[in-house]
Design an enzyme around this catalytic site. Structure first.
Site, short mmCIF file in Angstrom:
data_model
loop_
_atom_site.label_atom_id
_atom_site.label_comp_id
_atom_site.label_asym_id
_atom_site.label_seq_id
_atom_site.Cartn_x
_atom_site.Cartn_y
_atom_site.Cartn_z
CG HIS A 184 -1.87 -1.04 1.41
ND1 HIS A 184 -2.00 -1.75 2.58
CD2 HIS A 184 -2.79 -1.55 0.55
CE1 HIS A 184 -2.97 -2.63 2.45
NE2 HIS A 184 -3.46 -2.55 1.22
CB SER A 194 -4.46 -6.57 4.70
OG SER A 194 -4.04 -5.29 4.31
#
Length: 171
Positions: free
Chosen positions: A17, A128
């Site tokens: 990210h 994640s």
């Protein structure tokens, strides 16, 4: 000024990210990291915790702002006057998902463009869910997340506050 919106759950934020947002900040005047509050998936961190983790990751980049949001992404993009929605692509399956999402967003808001960044090679495996799975098994995630996220994950897992992530790495 061109403002880009980078929406996601960021549960938790990881180096993939961070790479996408940092690269977007070189192309756009401002990047708004928008932490979605109510996704249709199980989360380890509350919206407030996720926002705080993202803010800390970008505290030294004045071109990246962090906020939470609810509702349709295109509605939020209009609310903050973003002209671009930024997304990241890791693998082929990401492309299919993001392509469909981009077409839906285009149907809902033809004035907002979608720009996809191909992830850096070293982050292609990173998600994640992967980070949470490894952390829940008390293993080292220091190469995947910044130190403040690693510390928060360890605390969350040791307190038993984290959910049990999918068994993606064990199956």
């Amino acid at each position: 000024m061109v403002r880009a919106l980078f929406p996601g759950t960021f549960d938790p934020i990881h180096y993939g990210h961070i790479d996408i947002a940092s690269r977007a900040s070189r192309l756009f005047d401002e990047v708004v990291m928008a932490v979605y509050d109510k996704p249709l998936k199980s989360l380890m961190f509350s919206p407030e915790e996720r926002i705080a983790l993202v803010q800390e990751a970008f505290r030294d980049n004045p071109k990246i702002k962090v906020t939470g949001y609810s509702g349709l992404t295109v509605d939020f993009a209009r609310q903050i006057d973003a002209q671009v929605i930024t997304r990241g692509l890791r693998v082929f399956s990401d492309f299919e998902f993001e392509f469909r999402m981009g077409l839906a967003n285009q149907r809902l808001a033809s004035d907002i463009e979608t720009v996809a960044f191909i992830t850096a090679e070293q982050h292609t495996f990173l998600s994640s869910s992967t980070v949470k799975e490894i952390a829940s098994l008390m293993d080292d995630v220091s190469s995947m997340v910044p130190p403040h996220v690693e510390k928060t994950l360890k605390i969350k897992v040791s307190m038993g506050d984290g959910h049990s992530p999918p068994n993606a790495l064990r199956d």
